[in-house]
Scaffold this motif. Structure first.
Motif, PDB file in Angstrom:
ATOM      1  N   ASP A 126       0.833  -1.204   0.000  1.00 53.74           N
ATOM      2  CA  ASP A 126       0.000   0.000   0.000  1.00 53.74           C
ATOM      3  C   ASP A 126       0.871   1.260   0.000  1.00 53.74           C
ATOM      4  OD1 ASP A 126      -2.256  -1.527   0.001  1.00 53.74           O
ATOM      5  OD2 ASP A 126      -2.617  -1.379   2.167  1.00 53.74           O
ATOM      6  N   ALA A 127       1.976   1.207   0.738  1.00 49.86           N
ATOM      7  CA  ALA A 127       2.855   2.375   0.817  1.00 49.86           C
ATOM      8  C   ALA A 127       3.461   2.695  -0.549  1.00 49.86           C
ATOM      9  CB  ALA A 127       3.959   2.136   1.841  1.00 49.86           C
ATOM     10  N   ILE A 128       3.945   1.663  -1.254  1.00 50.95           N
ATOM     11  CA  ILE A 128       4.563   1.892  -2.571  1.00 50.95           C
ATOM     12  C   ILE A 128       3.522   2.370  -3.567  1.00 50.95           C
ATOM     13  CG2 ILE A 128       5.818   0.812  -4.461  1.00 50.95           C
ATOM     14  CD1 ILE A 128       7.050  -1.104  -2.415  1.00 50.95           C
ATOM     15  N   MET A 129       2.309   1.813  -3.480  1.00 51.35           N
ATOM     16  CA  MET A 129       1.247   2.263  -4.378  1.00 51.35           C
ATOM     17  C   MET A 129       0.921   3.738  -4.138  1.00 51.35           C
ATOM     18  SD  MET A 129       0.326  -0.114  -6.485  1.00 51.35           S
ATOM     19  CE  MET A 129      -1.232   0.528  -7.025  1.00 51.35           C
ATOM     20  N   MET A 130       0.913   4.169  -2.880  1.00 54.14           N
ATOM     21  CA  MET A 130       0.634   5.571  -2.563  1.00 54.14           C
ATOM     22  C   MET A 130       1.708   6.482  -3.142  1.00 54.14           C
ATOM     23  SD  MET A 130       0.254   7.465   1.152  1.00 54.14           S
ATOM     24  CE  MET A 130      -1.202   6.542   1.587  1.00 54.14           C
ATOM     25  N   MET A 131       2.974   6.087  -3.007  1.00 53.81           N
ATOM     26  CA  MET A 131       4.068   6.889  -3.556  1.00 53.81           C
ATOM     27  C   MET A 131       3.976   6.969  -5.073  1.00 53.81           C
ATOM     28  SD  MET A 131       7.101   5.376  -1.139  1.00 53.81           S
ATOM     29  CE  MET A 131       8.439   6.294  -1.870  1.00 53.81           C
ATOM     30  N   SER A 132       3.636   5.866  -5.709  1.00 49.87           N
ATOM     31  CA  SER A 132       3.543   5.838  -7.165  1.00 49.87           C
ATOM     32  C   SER A 132       2.422   6.740  -7.657  1.00 49.87           C
ATOM     33  CB  SER A 132       3.309   4.405  -7.643  1.00 49.87           C
ATOM     34  OG  SER A 132       3.122   4.364  -9.038  1.00 49.87           O
ATOM     35  N   LYS A 133       1.250   6.672  -7.004  1.00 49.42           N
ATOM     36  CA  LYS A 133       0.128   7.525  -7.403  1.00 49.42           C
ATOM     37  C   LYS A 133       0.477   9.001  -7.217  1.00 49.42           C
ATOM     38  CE  LYS A 133      -3.621   4.245  -6.503  1.00 49.42           C
ATOM     39  NZ  LYS A 133      -4.823   3.963  -5.669  1.00 49.42           N
ATOM     40  N   ALA A 134       1.171   9.311  -6.123  1.00 48.77           N
ATOM     41  CA  ALA A 134       1.551  10.703  -5.874  1.00 48.77           C
ATOM     42  C   ALA A 134       2.530  11.203  -6.924  1.00 48.77           C
ATOM     43  CB  ALA A 134       2.160  10.837  -4.478  1.00 48.77           C
ATOM     44  N   GLN A 135       3.470  10.342  -7.352  1.00 47.90           N
ATOM     45  CA  GLN A 135       4.419  10.731  -8.402  1.00 47.90           C
ATOM     46  C   GLN A 135       3.697  10.955  -9.721  1.00 47.90           C
ATOM     47  OE1 GLN A 135       7.346  11.716  -8.499  1.00 47.90           O
ATOM     48  NE2 GLN A 135       8.456  10.970  -6.718  1.00 47.90           N
ATOM     49  N   SER A 136       2.691  10.123 -10.004  1.00 48.01           N
ATOM     50  CA  SER A 136       1.971  10.243 -11.270  1.00 48.01           C
ATOM     51  C   SER A 136       1.203  11.547 -11.364  1.00 48.01           C
ATOM     52  CB  SER A 136       1.002   9.071 -11.434  1.00 48.01           C
ATOM     53  OG  SER A 136       1.707   7.848 -11.461  1.00 48.01           O
ATOM     54  N   SER A 137       0.786  12.100 -10.218  1.00 50.83           N
ATOM     55  CA  SER A 137      -0.001  13.338 -10.229  1.00 50.83           C
ATOM     56  C   SER A 137       0.848  14.576 -10.043  1.00 50.83           C
ATOM     57  CB  SER A 137      -1.056  13.297  -9.118  1.00 50.83           C
ATOM     58  OG  SER A 137      -0.438  13.270  -7.843  1.00 50.83           O
ATOM     59  N   CYS A 138       2.202  14.419  -9.995  1.00 52.52           N
ATOM     60  CA  CYS A 138       3.073  15.584  -9.784  1.00 52.52           C
ATOM     61  C   CYS A 138       3.004  16.552 -10.950  1.00 52.52           C
ATOM     62  CB  CYS A 138       4.527  15.148  -9.571  1.00 52.52           C
ATOM     63  SG  CYS A 138       4.814  14.425  -7.955  1.00 52.52           S
ATOM     64  N   VAL A 139       3.004  16.013 -12.178  1.00 52.21           N
ATOM     65  CA  VAL A 139       2.978  16.867 -13.371  1.00 52.21           C
ATOM     66  C   VAL A 139       1.769  16.471 -14.203  1.00 52.21           C
ATOM     67  CG1 VAL A 139       4.264  17.718 -15.333  1.00 52.21           C
ATOM     68  CG2 VAL A 139       5.498  16.898 -13.328  1.00 52.21           C
ATOM     69  N   LEU A 140       0.649  17.137 -13.968  1.00 55.09           N
ATOM     70  CA  LEU A 140      -0.555  16.827 -14.720  1.00 55.09           C
ATOM     71  C   LEU A 140      -0.462  17.413 -16.117  1.00 55.09           C
ATOM     72  CD1 LEU A 140      -3.184  17.509 -11.955  1.00 55.09           C
ATOM     73  CD2 LEU A 140      -2.397  15.303 -12.761  1.00 55.09           C
ATOM     74  N   PRO A 141      -0.904  16.713 -17.137  1.00 58.04           N
ATOM     75  CA  PRO A 141      -0.798  17.221 -18.510  1.00 58.04           C
ATOM     76  C   PRO A 141      -1.529  18.553 -18.667  1.00 58.04           C
ATOM     77  CG  PRO A 141      -1.399  14.895 -18.489  1.00 58.04           C
ATOM     78  CD  PRO A 141      -1.492  15.366 -17.085  1.00 58.04           C
ATOM     79  N   GLY A 142      -0.908  19.477 -19.416  1.00 52.69           N
ATOM     80  CA  GLY A 142      -1.535  20.756 -19.728  1.00 52.69           C
ATOM     81  C   GLY A 142      -1.333  21.829 -18.690  1.00 52.69           C
ATOM     82  N   LEU A 143      -0.735  21.509 -17.530  1.00 52.30           N
ATOM     83  CA  LEU A 143      -0.521  22.525 -16.497  1.00 52.30           C
ATOM     84  C   LEU A 143       0.887  23.084 -16.617  1.00 52.30           C
ATOM     85  CD1 LEU A 143      -2.126  20.864 -13.353  1.00 52.30           C
ATOM     86  CD2 LEU A 143      -3.137  22.496 -14.929  1.00 52.30           C
ATOM     87  N   GLU A 144       0.989  24.429 -16.704  1.00 50.60           N
ATOM     88  CA  GLU A 144       2.302  25.069 -16.801  1.00 50.60           C
ATOM     89  C   GLU A 144       2.809  25.369 -15.397  1.00 50.60           C
ATOM     90  OE1 GLU A 144       4.234  25.599 -19.304  1.00 50.60           O
ATOM     91  OE2 GLU A 144       2.883  24.791 -20.813  1.00 50.60           O
ATOM     92  N   LEU A 145       3.224  24.345 -14.676  1.00 53.25           N
ATOM     93  CA  LEU A 145       3.714  24.520 -13.312  1.00 53.25           C
ATOM     94  C   LEU A 145       5.174  24.934 -13.346  1.00 53.25           C
ATOM     95  CD1 LEU A 145       2.161  21.363 -11.614  1.00 53.25           C
ATOM     96  CD2 LEU A 145       1.223  23.657 -11.716  1.00 53.25           C
ATOM     97  N   SER A 146       5.569  25.750 -12.355  1.00 53.68           N
ATOM     98  CA  SER A 146       6.962  26.158 -12.260  1.00 53.68           C
ATOM     99  C   SER A 146       7.818  24.976 -11.839  1.00 53.68           C
ATOM    100  CB  SER A 146       7.107  27.287 -11.234  1.00 53.68           C
ATOM    101  OG  SER A 146       6.825  26.809  -9.932  1.00 53.68           O
ATOM    102  N   LEU A 147       9.133  25.077 -12.108  1.00 51.31           N
ATOM    103  CA  LEU A 147      10.033  23.994 -11.733  1.00 51.31           C
ATOM    104  C   LEU A 147      10.029  23.787 -10.228  1.00 51.31           C
ATOM    105  CD1 LEU A 147      12.180  21.931 -12.595  1.00 51.31           C
ATOM    106  CD2 LEU A 147      13.894  23.716 -12.242  1.00 51.31           C
TER     107      LEU A 147
END
Length: 733
Positions: free
Chosen positions: A32-53
């Motif tokens: 469960d812990a690894i799955m949580m980390m993976s999901k959080a990494q996947s949502s770090c850079v959402l497509p179409g969002l111009e987030l700063s570095l």
């Protein structure tokens, strides 16, 4: 306050603490812990969002480790390296609890008044870790410090500009062929205690780097249920491999890295060899802490010096008046007359911008006062030839006005001396030792005695002020020499003023011409920009319509809800472009109108819920640019959608949702979204849920440099309060 205290205040640890880390309980399974980390990494850079570095780095740093807490106490930290090690060692990830594999006791930092960001950095270096939990004096956890959060608060541009990449690399570099399996690379990472491996193309004799593989990539592949032993690295590696020469400035390389959204790049030596790999936080691990501390202190001192005005009058700088003792009334009258002429010329300069008029009146008065036969102003050309531009001459003598003279001896014999301020006092041209070519020129204009002073503009010799006596030799007195010197200074001022005025007039003419062109161009671009907003809105509506049509074929209620949420988000962005298309102001939108229209759209979208709630808005005189309006609109969309879906299980007339946006300062705002529904569940942390909507709210709040609070009382409603800043427009709207 002493300098040390000022420095500590400036380098306070508080801004570097990430107060919403991912948290789990000690009995959470490794799976469960690894799955949580993976999901959080996947949502770090959402497509179409111009987030700063900085925002991306903070999100990825947060997703790279879990804070294991029990109540208010910290049990430990579970990082990506621990997760990868558990996978490689073949542990039973479902049966093993996270508390069984973390280091205990946990390495923590207890916050105190005398601690700075460099205190935390020293701890990270000492223990070779990337996550440092922070506790208060009562032993309650406050948050976590990471290299990304330290980088976010340290302003070291001046220091990094002076550093080369060679000072940041730390060899050796672990390399492997790109065809190696992910599982083998994971074993290699664990053996060498690194979080990345450089992949090379071994199809050539001289293998060269082609990409990178990171720990987080491997964890995401595992979370997808893939067999790591059957996947080659070249299929999932991060490519291309950005690289720089070791002599390149750190700041230049970091700037290029931000433009390309690459977070690691190679550093090559003079012989083309790979020296190492650098990341955005490498300087925190490589540079001397004292040197970084001094650089930040110097920046702080510079800011303080800029803020504190030191322009106090100096009592010792008052000009002294040199009062000459005049021997007789005649000398006094001559001195007064000189002062009158100088004052008159100064007045002419202030009252008129007509250079010829100023100079003509001056030479007339000087000739009459000196009782000389001729006074001229002579202007040089670049080749040291020149022209008499102003003249006052006694009747009977041949005029010299507008005559041009080419003195072949001047540039060689006199120019340098006049540039240095030389004054020529000649009582008789035949006895003064002048060159014959100079005498020949003076004779043409009947000159017998001359008094010549330079007209200087800085180091530039603009021309000469000349007083000539033609009827015979003359002895020039000192006050006459002084008068011409001072007049030459005044004339230089008048000439410079006139030239600047002419330059301004020319610039104004050019500016008017340019403004007319810009107005025409602006009209064309306004039409084009409105058309762009119109087309973007139409395209977004097409996407929304496609999603609606597709949703007609979906039977799964959960998937159907996801489609509706996506439609709602797209409509909120399309509405902004529609407002800009309809508005005369293409830079900002009226947010009061936007919120009302967005609320109406949401009520129509959630038909069943809207029957049981009244939605009211308030955002009077609030105008936001598009870079701020889009994330703010998406925040409102998510919070109102959640309220309509979950806050009112039973229809009641008194069910209400209230949206308010009000300014705090010029560019700071407070957004309040409130409902009187059943309330947010008290055992759920809105910052740490599996809800994509609330995760988006937190990400957009960070993008707006804001803070979010949730006031929740079970059964009496929920209030979200967000304070944020208006972002500087990027011109992409």
């Amino acid at each position: 306050m002493n300098s040390q205290n000022v420095s500590n205040s400036f380098l306070s640890l508080d801004p570097a603490i990430d107060r919403r880390p991912l948290t789990v309980s000690p009995d959470t399974s490794l799976s469960d812990a690894i799955m949580m980390m993976s999901k959080a990494q996947s949502s770090c850079v959402l497509p179409g969002l111009e987030l700063s570095l900085s925002t991306i780095l903070m999100s990825e740093a947060r997703a790279s480790g879990l804070l294991i807490v029990e109540g208010t106490q910290v049990v430990g930290v579970f990082a990506e390296q621990d997760a990868l090690q558990a996978i490689v060692l073949g542990r039973d990830l479902t049966a093993t609890k996270i508390a069984d594999v973390v280091r205990q006791p946990a390495i923590v930092l207890t916050q105190a008044a005398d601690q700075t960001v460099f205190t935390a950095l020293a701890q990270l270096r000492q223990h070779q870790i990337h996550h440092l939990p922070v506790m208060n004096e009562e032993g309650q956890w406050l948050g976590i410090v990471t290299p990304a959060s330290l980088r976010n608060v340290l302003q070291l541009d001046e220091l990094l500009k002076a550093k080369s990449l060679a000072e940041l690399v730390s060899p050796p570099v672990v390399q492997a062929p790109a065809k190696t399996s992910i599982f083998e690379l994971a074993q290699l990472m664990m053996n060498h205690q690194v979080d990345y491996i450089v992949l090379t193309d071994d199809s050539q004799d001289d293998a060269h780097p082609v990409g990178l593989i990171l720990e987080r990539h491997m964890l995401q592949l595992w979370a997808l249920g893939l067999n790591l032993a059957q996947i080659q690295a070249q299929a999932v590696m991060s490519a291309p491999f950005l690289h720089f020469a070791s002599s390149e400035s750190v700041l230049v390389a970091y700037w290029e890295m931000q433009q390309t959204k690459v977070q690691r790049f190679g550093v090559y030596g003079n012989q083309g060899e790979l020296l190492g790999v650098v990341s955005p936080t490498s300087f925190l691990e490589a540079l001397d802490i004292d040197e970084m501390h001094n650089a930040v202190e110097q920046l702080h001192r510079s800011i303080k010096q800029f803020e504190v005005s030191s322009a106090e009058p100096d009592p010792n700088s008052a000009p002294t008046l040199d009062i000459q003792l005049l021997e007789n009334p005649v000398s006094l009258l001559e001195q007064l007359q000189c002062s009158r002429i100088l004052a008159a010329m100064a007045l002419h300069i202030r009252e008129s911008l007509n250079l010829n008029e100023i100079l003509q009146r001056s030479v007339e008065e000087v000739r009459q006062f000196l009782k000389s036969d001729r006074v001229i102003i002579y202007q040089f050309h670049p080749d040291w030839s020149g022209t008499t531009v102003v003249e006052s001459v006694e009747k009977g003598w041949r005029p010299a006005l507008n005559s041009s003279i080419r003195d072949t001896c001047f540039g060689q014999n006199y120019a340098r001396a006049y540039k240095e301020g030389r004054t020529q006092v000649c009582e008789d041209i035949y006895t003064a030792g002048l060159t014959q070519c100079h005498i020949d020129i003076l004779v043409l204009y009947d000159v017998r005695a001359s008094l010549v002073v330079p007209i200087l503009q800085g180091d530039h010799l603009w021309g000469l002020l000349c007083a000539y006596h033609c009827s015979g030799p003359r002895r020039w007195r000192q006050f006459e020499v002084d008068l011409l010197k001072q007049l030459a200074t005044h004339m230089a001022i008048a000439i410079q003023q006139s030239e600047l005025y002419q330059q301004v007039q020319n610039e104004l003419k050019e500016r008017k011409r340019t403004e007319e062109q810009l107005k025409q161009s602006l009209k064309e671009k306004e039409v084009l920009l409105k058309e762009i907003h119109h087309r973007v809105k139409n395209n977004l509506q097409v996407i929304s319509s496609v999603l609606r049509l597709q949703s007609d074929y979906i039977k799964d209620d959960r998937v159907l809800a996801l489609f509706k949420d996506s439609q709602s988000r797209i409509r909120s962005m399309a509405l902004i472009h529609e407002k800009l298309h309809q508005s005369n102001n293409l830079l900002k939108i009226n947010f009061d109108e936007y919120i009302r229209d967005l609320a109406d759209t949401l009520l129509r979208s959630y038909t069943a819920s809207s029957q049981s709630a009244t939605l009211s808005t308030e955002a009077i005189d609030v105008w936001l640019n598009i870079d701020t309006a889009i994330p703010c609109g998406l925040i409102i969309n998510e919070l109102v959608s959640n309220a309509l879906k979950h806050a009112f299980p039973a229809p009641k007339l008194e069910n209400q949702i209230f949206i308010k946006l009000s300014p705090i300062t010029d560019n700071r705002y407070t957004l309040t979204v409130q409902d009187n529904g059943i309330g947010f569940p008290p055992d759920v942390d809105f910052r740490n849920t599996e809800s994509l909507g609330l995760e988006l709210v937190c990400i957009f709040t960070e993008q707006l440099e804001g803070k979010i609070e949730c006031h929740q009382t079970n059964g009496t409603g929920t209030t979200f309060t967000i304070q944020f800043s208006e972002l500087e427009t990027t011109g992409k709207g």
